[in-house]
Scaffold this active site. Structure first.
Site, mmCIF file in Angstrom:
data_model
loop_
_atom_site.group_PDB
_atom_site.id
_atom_site.type_symbol
_atom_site.label_atom_id
_atom_site.label_comp_id
_atom_site.label_asym_id
_atom_site.label_seq_id
_atom_site.Cartn_x
_atom_site.Cartn_y
_atom_site.Cartn_z
ATOM 1 N N ARG A 54 0.891 -1.171 0.000
ATOM 2 C CA ARG A 54 0.000 0.000 0.000
ATOM 3 C C ARG A 54 0.917 1.206 0.000
ATOM 4 O O ARG A 54 1.746 1.363 0.892
ATOM 5 C CB ARG A 54 -0.890 -0.023 1.256
ATOM 6 C CG ARG A 54 -1.694 1.242 1.498
ATOM 7 C CD ARG A 54 -2.727 1.447 0.400
ATOM 8 N NE ARG A 54 -3.733 2.419 0.770
ATOM 9 C CZ ARG A 54 -3.559 3.733 0.694
ATOM 10 N NH1 ARG A 54 -2.426 4.244 0.303
ATOM 11 N NH2 ARG A 54 -4.554 4.535 1.024
ATOM 12 N N GLU A 62 -10.810 5.347 -5.885
ATOM 13 C CA GLU A 62 -11.131 3.924 -5.988
ATOM 14 C C GLU A 62 -11.509 3.552 -7.419
ATOM 15 O O GLU A 62 -12.087 4.354 -8.145
ATOM 16 C CB GLU A 62 -12.295 3.571 -5.052
ATOM 17 C CG GLU A 62 -11.986 3.796 -3.582
ATOM 18 C CD GLU A 62 -10.819 2.972 -3.089
ATOM 19 O OE1 GLU A 62 -10.678 1.802 -3.493
ATOM 20 O OE2 GLU A 62 -10.032 3.515 -2.289
ATOM 21 N N ARG A 107 -1.442 -5.113 4.554
ATOM 22 C CA ARG A 107 -0.613 -4.686 3.428
ATOM 23 C C ARG A 107 0.638 -4.003 3.982
ATOM 24 O O ARG A 107 0.585 -3.333 5.011
ATOM 25 C CB ARG A 107 -1.358 -3.705 2.525
ATOM 26 C CG ARG A 107 -2.577 -4.305 1.855
ATOM 27 C CD ARG A 107 -3.355 -3.270 1.097
ATOM 28 N NE ARG A 107 -3.884 -2.264 2.011
ATOM 29 C CZ ARG A 107 -4.759 -1.327 1.656
ATOM 30 N NH1 ARG A 107 -5.190 -1.248 0.413
ATOM 31 N NH2 ARG A 107 -5.196 -0.461 2.543
#
Length: 192
Positions: A54, A62, A107
Site C-alpha cells: 500500500r 477507488e 498490506r
C-alpha cells in the site's frame, strides 16, 4: 537452502515490525507483478516472496469492482486513470521499497521508488492521488510534508483530478456509495 530460509525469515520479521518514528525505513528490492489500483501493488522480492504494498502517505481514487453474484460497484472519478498510469509506470519494473510497517489489512506500507523517482509522490504531483488524510498515517513527517506540498501544487495547477475543481475524497466516496445503495436494497448487506 538454509541461507535462503534465514533470509526469508529476516525479511518477514522486518516487514511485520513497524519502523519506529525517526528511524530509517527498511529497504527491499523487488519487481512489480500486479497493479491493483492507484495506491496498491504486488511485488516479488529476490527470494520469490510476494508482497502486497500500500503506497504510504497517499490515497488514490477507488476503481470499480465486480460484486459477488454479478454486477459491479462504480469507481471514483480518476480511479481508472490512476491505475492505468501506475501500471504504465511500474508494472514488471524493478523497484526499491521503503517499508514503514503494515496497515489493518496486512498490506505493507511503503514508498515505492523506480530508480530515483518516488512513485507515491509522482502520483500526487500528477494529480492522480491525494495526500492521505485518513486516520493512521505511518509515513514519516518528511514524506507527508513532501506529499502535502505536491498535492497543493497539483491543486493549484489543476492537474488530473484537480481539473474538476475541488474533489474531496470523502465526498466522492459518498456519491459512489449512494449510487450503490439502491442496488443493495433488501440484500443482507443493507439489513446489517
Amino acid at each position: 537452502m538454509q541461507a535462503v530460509s534465514v533470509a526469508i525469515l529476516a525479511l518477514a520479521v522486518r516487514l511485520l515490525v513497524p519502523v519506529p518514528a525517526g528511524l530509517a525505513a527498511q529497504r527491499v528490492e523487488g519487481r512489480v507483478t500486479r497493479v491493483v489500483d492507484g495506491d496498491t501493488v504486488w511485488c516479488e522480492d529476490a527470494h520469490g516472496t510476494k508482497l502486497r504494498i500500500r503506497l504510504v502517505g497517499i490515497d488514490a481514487p477507488e476503481v470499480g469492482h465486480l460484486r459477488n453474484g454479478g454486477g459491479s460497484t462504480p469507481g471514483q472519478p480518476y480511479g481508472e486513470e490512476a491505475r492505468r498510469a501506475l501500471t504504465a509506470r511500474v508494472l514488471r519494473e524493478a523497484v526499491t521499497l521503503e517499508v514503514y510497517g503494515r496497515d489493518r489489512y496486512h498490506r505493507i506500507l511503503g514508498v515505492v521508488y523506480l530508480g530515483p523517482t518516488n512513485v507515491n509522490l509522482w502520483l500526487v504531483e500528477s494529480g492522480l492521488a491525494w495526500a492521505y488524510k485518513g486516520g493512521r498515517n505511518d509515513a514519516p513527517a518528511t514524506v507527508r510534508e513532501r506529499i502535502e506540498a505536491a498535492e497543493h501544487e497539483a491543486r493549484r495547477a489543476r492537474r488530473g483530478l484537480w481539473a474538476d475543481g475541488n474533489p474531496d475524497p470523502m465526498l466522492v466516496a459518498k456519491v459512489c456509495a449512494e449510487a450503490v445503495l439502491p442496488q443493495l436494497k433488501g440484500s443482507p448487506v443493507a439489513r446489517a
